[in-house]
Design a protein around this motif. Sequence first.
Motif, short mmCIF file in Angstrom:
data_model
loop_
_atom_site.label_atom_id
_atom_site.label_comp_id
_atom_site.label_asym_id
_atom_site.label_seq_id
_atom_site.Cartn_x
_atom_site.Cartn_y
_atom_site.Cartn_z
N MET A 1 0.87 -1.03 -0.48
CA MET A 1 0.22 -0.20 0.17
C MET A 1 0.71 1.15 0.04
N SER A 2 0.61 2.12 -1.08
CA SER A 2 0.95 2.94 -1.54
C SER A 2 0.69 4.69 -0.05
N ALA A 3 2.02 5.47 0.24
CA ALA A 3 1.34 6.84 1.08
C ALA A 3 0.46 7.57 0.10
N VAL A 4 -0.09 8.23 0.72
CA VAL A 4 -0.88 9.40 -0.26
C VAL A 4 -0.21 10.51 -0.38
N SER A 5 -0.69 11.25 -1.29
CA SER A 5 0.26 12.70 -1.41
C SER A 5 -1.11 13.55 -0.76
N PRO A 6 -0.69 14.34 -0.36
CA PRO A 6 -1.28 16.50 -0.01
C PRO A 6 -2.49 16.21 -1.33
N ASN A 7 -1.71 16.44 -2.31
CA ASN A 7 -3.19 16.62 -3.59
C ASN A 7 -3.71 15.45 -3.79
N TRP A 92 -9.18 3.38 16.21
CA TRP A 92 -8.79 4.78 16.48
C TRP A 92 -7.82 5.02 15.00
N ALA A 93 -8.06 5.85 14.01
CA ALA A 93 -7.92 5.92 12.70
C ALA A 93 -7.01 7.62 12.63
N GLY A 94 -6.80 8.24 13.77
CA GLY A 94 -7.07 9.53 13.89
C GLY A 94 -7.56 10.34 14.67
N TYR A 95 -7.31 12.03 14.25
CA TYR A 95 -7.79 12.68 15.47
C TYR A 95 -9.35 12.60 15.11
N ASN A 96 -10.26 12.65 15.92
CA ASN A 96 -11.91 12.60 15.72
C ASN A 96 -12.01 11.26 14.69
N SER A 97 -10.98 10.64 14.21
CA SER A 97 -11.40 9.54 13.26
C SER A 97 -11.43 7.90 13.79
N VAL A 98 -12.15 7.58 13.30
CA VAL A 98 -12.38 5.52 13.57
C VAL A 98 -12.56 5.09 11.97
N LEU A 99 -11.92 3.68 11.79
CA LEU A 99 -12.22 2.58 11.66
C LEU A 99 -12.77 2.07 11.76
N ALA A 100 -14.08 1.08 10.52
CA ALA A 100 -14.73 -0.09 11.08
C ALA A 100 -14.43 -0.85 9.45
N VAL A 101 -14.13 -2.44 10.18
CA VAL A 101 -14.34 -3.59 9.16
C VAL A 101 -15.15 -4.34 9.68
N LEU A 102 -15.81 -5.36 8.73
CA LEU A 102 -16.54 -6.47 9.12
C LEU A 102 -15.97 -6.97 8.10
N ALA A 103 -15.77 -8.44 8.85
CA ALA A 103 -14.71 -9.21 8.25
C ALA A 103 -16.08 -10.57 8.25
N VAL A 123 -1.97 6.72 5.50
CA VAL A 123 -2.69 8.00 5.31
C VAL A 123 -2.92 8.71 6.46
N ARG A 124 -2.56 8.16 7.86
CA ARG A 124 -2.88 8.91 9.35
C ARG A 124 -3.01 10.60 9.40
N PRO A 125 -2.51 11.19 8.30
CA PRO A 125 -2.75 12.82 8.74
C PRO A 125 -3.92 12.90 7.82
N PHE A 126 -4.56 11.94 6.68
CA PHE A 126 -5.58 12.14 5.79
C PHE A 126 -6.50 11.58 6.55
N LEU A 127 -6.51 11.48 7.24
CA LEU A 127 -7.58 10.42 8.15
C LEU A 127 -8.20 11.11 9.07
N ASP A 128 -7.74 12.27 9.60
CA ASP A 128 -8.31 12.87 11.22
C ASP A 128 -9.55 13.92 9.84
N THR A 129 -10.50 14.05 11.22
CA THR A 129 -11.93 14.76 11.05
C THR A 129 -11.68 15.96 11.79
N ALA A 130 -11.98 16.83 11.30
CA ALA A 130 -11.84 18.62 11.62
C ALA A 130 -12.75 18.59 12.83
N ALA A 131 -13.01 18.72 14.28
CA ALA A 131 -13.60 19.29 15.42
C ALA A 131 -14.82 20.01 14.82
#
Length: 141
Positions: A1-7, A92-103, A123-131
């Motif tokens: 899995m590759s990192a995500v660019s800010p663009n 926990w996936a970042g500030y105010n963010s959660v990842l849920a997976v059903l397997a 990709v953690r910085p891109f997963l944050d959710t603003a307050a």
Amino acid sequence: MSAVSPNQSTDLAWLLKNLAQEVPDIRGSVLLSSDGMVKAAHGLDRSGSEYLAALASGLFSMARSASTKFDGRGEVRQVVAELHPSQLFISWAGYNSVLAVLAKGEADPAVVGYEMARLIKAVRPFLDTAARTPSAAPDRS
């Protein structure tokens, strides 16, 4: 899995699709804000995504409360529930963010957890959710 660019596009559903390709036993996944709003989803219809987001938000919140009570910290890394015949992973996936997976029930929990952690780390910085800011009360004068 590759990192995500800010663009990269703010649509993060492709990340969840890549996760499902890495772990074929994943039935569906949702990236959500900690208050239960769907940010991105894959493998579930809208109703299923919203239900999973609400469920994950509640379970994650209860785990955070337990951590505060018993550990004095309020930090949660992951909540895992064995359903029959599925497994539910909430991380926990970042500030105010959660990842849920059903397997699927036969999924290897170590593989699912590892791939979730790898995605979040990449990709953690891109997963944050603003307050959320409180909306102004209507002027009733």
